[in-house]
Design a protein around this motif. Structure first.
Motif, PDB file in Angstrom:
ATOM      1  N   GLU A   7      21.268 -56.256 -28.117  1.00  0.00           N
ATOM      2  CA  GLU A   7      20.228 -56.597 -26.928  1.00  0.00           C
ATOM      3  C   GLU A   7      19.026 -56.772 -27.962  1.00  0.00           C
ATOM      4  O   GLU A   7      18.717 -56.192 -28.967  1.00  0.00           O
ATOM      5  N   GLY A   8      17.933 -58.125 -27.705  1.00  0.00           N
ATOM      6  CA  GLY A   8      17.230 -57.775 -28.195  1.00  0.00           C
ATOM      7  C   GLY A   8      16.844 -59.035 -29.079  1.00  0.00           C
ATOM      8  O   GLY A   8      16.149 -59.796 -29.932  1.00  0.00           O
ATOM      9  N   ALA A   9      18.106 -59.928 -30.047  1.00  0.00           N
ATOM     10  CA  ALA A   9      18.565 -60.751 -30.305  1.00  0.00           C
ATOM     11  C   ALA A   9      17.947 -61.906 -29.984  1.00  0.00           C
ATOM     12  O   ALA A   9      18.052 -62.590 -28.687  1.00  0.00           O
ATOM     13  N   ASN A  10      17.705 -62.461 -30.909  1.00  0.00           N
ATOM     14  CA  ASN A  10      16.917 -64.264 -30.928  1.00  0.00           C
ATOM     15  C   ASN A  10      18.331 -65.029 -30.871  1.00  0.00           C
ATOM     16  O   ASN A  10      18.199 -65.302 -32.701  1.00  0.00           O
ATOM     17  N   GLY A  11      19.164 -66.041 -30.275  1.00  0.00           N
ATOM     18  CA  GLY A  11      20.890 -66.943 -30.595  1.00  0.00           C
ATOM     19  C   GLY A  11      20.109 -68.196 -31.021  1.00  0.00           C
ATOM     20  O   GLY A  11      20.073 -68.451 -32.065  1.00  0.00           O
ATOM     21  N   LEU A  12      18.379 -68.653 -30.582  1.00  0.00           N
ATOM     22  CA  LEU A  12      18.040 -69.495 -31.554  1.00  0.00           C
ATOM     23  C   LEU A  12      18.055 -70.058 -33.060  1.00  0.00           C
ATOM     24  O   LEU A  12      18.038 -70.486 -33.607  1.00  0.00           O
ATOM     25  N   PHE A  84      13.446 -60.328 -39.105  1.00  0.00           N
ATOM     26  CA  PHE A  84      14.251 -61.040 -38.924  1.00  0.00           C
ATOM     27  C   PHE A  84      15.472 -60.861 -39.141  1.00  0.00           C
ATOM     28  O   PHE A  84      16.361 -61.660 -38.454  1.00  0.00           O
ATOM     29  N   LEU A  85      16.182 -60.148 -39.853  1.00  0.00           N
ATOM     30  CA  LEU A  85      17.395 -60.224 -39.347  1.00  0.00           C
ATOM     31  C   LEU A  85      17.908 -59.174 -38.430  1.00  0.00           C
ATOM     32  O   LEU A  85      19.070 -59.735 -36.914  1.00  0.00           O
ATOM     33  N   ARG A  86      16.719 -58.622 -37.344  1.00  0.00           N
ATOM     34  CA  ARG A  86      17.002 -57.347 -36.798  1.00  0.00           C
ATOM     35  C   ARG A  86      16.980 -58.924 -35.464  1.00  0.00           C
ATOM     36  O   ARG A  86      17.990 -58.690 -34.356  1.00  0.00           O
ATOM     37  N   ALA A  87      16.124 -59.791 -36.062  1.00  0.00           N
ATOM     38  CA  ALA A  87      15.691 -60.968 -34.747  1.00  0.00           C
ATOM     39  C   ALA A  87      17.002 -61.883 -34.357  1.00  0.00           C
ATOM     40  O   ALA A  87      17.300 -62.155 -33.220  1.00  0.00           O
ATOM     41  N   ILE A  88      18.115 -62.388 -35.564  1.00  0.00           N
ATOM     42  CA  ILE A  88      18.750 -62.786 -34.844  1.00  0.00           C
ATOM     43  C   ILE A  88      20.294 -61.769 -34.564  1.00  0.00           C
ATOM     44  O   ILE A  88      21.339 -62.183 -35.045  1.00  0.00           O
TER      45      ILE A  88
END
Length: 218
Positions: A7-12, A84-88
């Protein structure tokens, strides 16, 4: 292709990171990938790989032909790099502590049809998978996911500490397999040993191939 991520990750953003992982290491390594067509395009998948260098996670995430969330040591999740790691969609794990949160997050990804990666050895070493921790087997038992083994060779720095000029790096995708992990600690231990054995055998087969073709093992 499954798009399941925490949850919350950005696939792009993850896709951009995967593309970078495929190309930015090539000036430093001669990278060859074998058996990528063996990777299931869909469905829950626990990816297991041997680990002997800090670049291994970047290589696997970049070369895997589908999105994945890897369990990684919490020390990496600080500052801009950590955000960044959390975002991906990567998942922090605190080694040496009892914390089901990262495993629960990973199971959620798997049950949504996604791929979760883990290095069963738990830390960097020789990469021969002489020992394994229980996390991967626990994930398989909790989710019923298929297992995909990956062998990596050529990334570890030689014993003399000197980095070779553009060393040959090989990633070998093994055959995906199903694993029945029984109940209790005994079942978990047996499942862990089966995973360790399968991955170690794949690493040995890659070592044998590299030896036949004149490439160093580390």
């Amino acid at each position: 292709m499954s798009r399941a991520l925490p949850e919350g990750a950005n696939g792009l953003l993850l896709d951009i990171g995967r593309t970078a992982g495929r190309y930015y290491l090539r000036p430093a390594f001669r990278i060859r990938v074998h058996g990528r067509d063996r990777v299931p395009a869909d469905g829950p998948l626990v990816v297991i790989a041997n680990h002997s260098s800090n670049v291994d996670p970047q290589l696997v995430i970049g070369m895997l032909p589908r999105r994945s969330a890897f369990l990684a040591k919490a020390e990496l999740f600080t500052g801009i790099g950590g955000r960044f790691l959390r975002a991906i969609g990567q998942i922090p794990v605190r080694r040496g502590e009892i914390d089901r949160t990262p495993l629960t997050t990973a199971v959620g990804v798997l049950k949504a049809g996604g791929a979760v990666g883990i290095f069963p050895e738990g830390t960097r070493g020789e990469g021969d998978v002489g020992a394994a921790e229980r996390g991967a087997a626990w994930l398989v038992r909790a989710s019923g996911a298929t297992v995909l083994p990956i062998a990596i060779r050529g990334t570890r720095k030689p014993a003399d500490g000197k980095r070779r000029w553009r060393p040959r790096v090989d990633l070998l995708f093994g055959e995906p397999f199903a694993l029945k992990v029984g109940p209790g600690r005994k079942g978990l231990d047996q499942g862990t040993e089966e995973l360790r054995t399968q991955l170690a055998a794949l690493v040995q087969s890659l070592d044998d191939w590299r030896g036949e073709h004149g490439f160093a093992t580390p």
